[in-house]
Design a protein around this motif. Sequence first.
Motif, PDB file in Angstrom:
ATOM      1  N   SER A  14       0.834  -1.207   0.000  1.00 55.74           N
ATOM      2  CA  SER A  14       0.000   0.000   0.000  1.00 55.74           C
ATOM      3  C   SER A  14       0.868   1.256   0.000  1.00 55.74           C
ATOM      4  CB  SER A  14      -0.914  -0.023   1.227  1.00 55.74           C
ATOM      5  OG  SER A  14      -1.623   1.177   1.338  1.00 55.74           O
ATOM      6  N   ARG A  17       2.581   1.967  -3.344  1.00 59.52           N
ATOM      7  CA  ARG A  17       1.648   2.591  -4.294  1.00 59.52           C
ATOM      8  C   ARG A  17       1.454   4.072  -3.968  1.00 59.52           C
ATOM      9  NH1 ARG A  17      -0.566  -0.631  -7.907  1.00 59.52           N
ATOM     10  NH2 ARG A  17      -0.787  -2.851  -7.494  1.00 59.52           N
ATOM     11  N   GLU A  18       1.333   4.380  -2.685  1.00 64.74           N
ATOM     12  CA  GLU A  18       1.163   5.774  -2.276  1.00 64.74           C
ATOM     13  C   GLU A  18       2.396   6.602  -2.637  1.00 64.74           C
ATOM     14  OE1 GLU A  18       0.119   8.317   1.770  1.00 64.74           O
ATOM     15  OE2 GLU A  18       0.075   6.123   1.854  1.00 64.74           O
ATOM     16  N   GLY A  20       4.527   5.871  -4.976  1.00 64.28           N
ATOM     17  CA  GLY A  20       4.555   5.941  -6.434  1.00 64.28           C
ATOM     18  C   GLY A  20       3.652   7.037  -6.969  1.00 64.28           C
ATOM     19  N   ALA A  21       2.471   7.190  -6.378  1.00 54.85           N
ATOM     20  CA  ALA A  21       1.555   8.263  -6.790  1.00 54.85           C
ATOM     21  C   ALA A  21       2.190   9.626  -6.519  1.00 54.85           C
ATOM     22  CB  ALA A  21       0.223   8.128  -6.061  1.00 54.85           C
ATOM     23  N   LEU A  22       2.888   9.740  -5.406  1.00 53.76           N
ATOM     24  CA  LEU A  22       3.591  10.984  -5.083  1.00 53.76           C
ATOM     25  C   LEU A  22       4.679  11.272  -6.116  1.00 53.76           C
ATOM     26  CD1 LEU A  22       4.108  13.278  -2.975  1.00 53.76           C
ATOM     27  CD2 LEU A  22       5.721  11.709  -1.904  1.00 53.76           C
ATOM     28  N   LEU A  24       4.783  10.351  -9.209  1.00 58.24           N
ATOM     29  CA  LEU A  24       4.161  10.755 -10.473  1.00 58.24           C
ATOM     30  C   LEU A  24       3.838  12.247 -10.490  1.00 58.24           C
ATOM     31  CD1 LEU A  24       1.773   7.775 -11.279  1.00 58.24           C
ATOM     32  CD2 LEU A  24       3.751   8.514 -12.624  1.00 58.24           C
ATOM     33  N   LYS A  25       3.523  12.813  -9.345  1.00 60.39           N
ATOM     34  CA  LYS A  25       3.228  14.247  -9.274  1.00 60.39           C
ATOM     35  C   LYS A  25       4.475  15.091  -9.555  1.00 60.39           C
ATOM     36  CE  LYS A  25      -0.602  13.756  -6.079  1.00 60.39           C
ATOM     37  NZ  LYS A  25      -1.099  13.982  -4.715  1.00 60.39           N
ATOM     38  N   SER A  51       9.213  11.134  -1.022  1.00 65.50           N
ATOM     39  CA  SER A  51       8.846   9.718  -0.997  1.00 65.50           C
ATOM     40  C   SER A  51       9.412   9.047   0.251  1.00 65.50           C
ATOM     41  CB  SER A  51       9.350   9.031  -2.276  1.00 65.50           C
ATOM     42  OG  SER A  51       9.064   7.652  -2.255  1.00 65.50           O
ATOM     43  N   PRO A 122       5.675   3.227 -10.995  1.00 66.04           N
ATOM     44  CA  PRO A 122       4.375   3.869 -11.192  1.00 66.04           C
ATOM     45  C   PRO A 122       4.073   4.310 -12.618  1.00 66.04           C
ATOM     46  CG  PRO A 122       5.828   5.295  -9.923  1.00 66.04           C
ATOM     47  CD  PRO A 122       6.523   3.977 -10.072  1.00 66.04           C
ATOM     48  N   TYR A 123       5.052   4.833 -13.334  1.00 69.46           N
ATOM     49  CA  TYR A 123       4.793   5.299 -14.697  1.00 69.46           C
ATOM     50  C   TYR A 123       4.437   4.124 -15.602  1.00 69.46           C
ATOM     51  CZ  TYR A 123       5.090   8.222 -18.839  1.00 69.46           C
ATOM     52  OH  TYR A 123       4.784   8.918 -19.983  1.00 69.46           O
ATOM     53  N   ASN A 125       3.230   1.340 -14.430  1.00 68.54           N
ATOM     54  CA  ASN A 125       2.177   0.608 -13.721  1.00 68.54           C
ATOM     55  C   ASN A 125       2.524  -0.871 -13.581  1.00 68.54           C
ATOM     56  OD1 ASN A 125      -0.175   0.559 -12.201  1.00 68.54           O
ATOM     57  ND2 ASN A 125      -1.407  -0.067 -13.966  1.00 68.54           N
TER      58      ASN A 125
END
Length: 165
Positions: A14, A17-18, A20-22, A24-25, A51, A122-123, A125
């Motif tokens: 989890s 993933r969190e 990774g989303a950061l 991507l920003k 991160s 993340p990019y 996926n």
Amino acid sequence: MDRMIDDIALNAMSWAREAGALLLKYFRGDDLDIHTKLNDSDIVTAADKASEALLISHIRECYPSHAILSEESGATDGDSGWRWVIDPLDGTTNFGSGLPVYAVSIGVEYKGETVIGVVFAPYLNEFFHAVKGQGAFLNGKPLKPSTIDSLRNCLKLELKKCYRA
């Protein structure tokens, strides 16, 4: 013990993933704040630091007695036998250059033995994870060992044939 490992693995997945989303920003953005560490090719960015802060915060909140070894901050002690090994932005040079091959990497050891591994790109996926005794997975599908018996031969073929879901 198995329940503990499963709980830690779910949290690691989890949190990867969190993080990774950061990342991507920040990716291909103007606020990377790139600095060199040991030499010109060893860099750290604001994304690495953000991160890492996110991951360490989660670990400290849920597992305050666990040790942590992180690429940017170094080591912190713990007294539980558990140690998290994190690279909050694995592939910083690619990331800083706008190349989409980077990941969040998390390993968890118990008494010196690696029991959990998580890598999230993340990019792309692509989400890899493994838990001792449970196998390894790519995006939830079991990975199977390659039938190619040497790295030399593997490199002559498509990479997909060397690891496949």
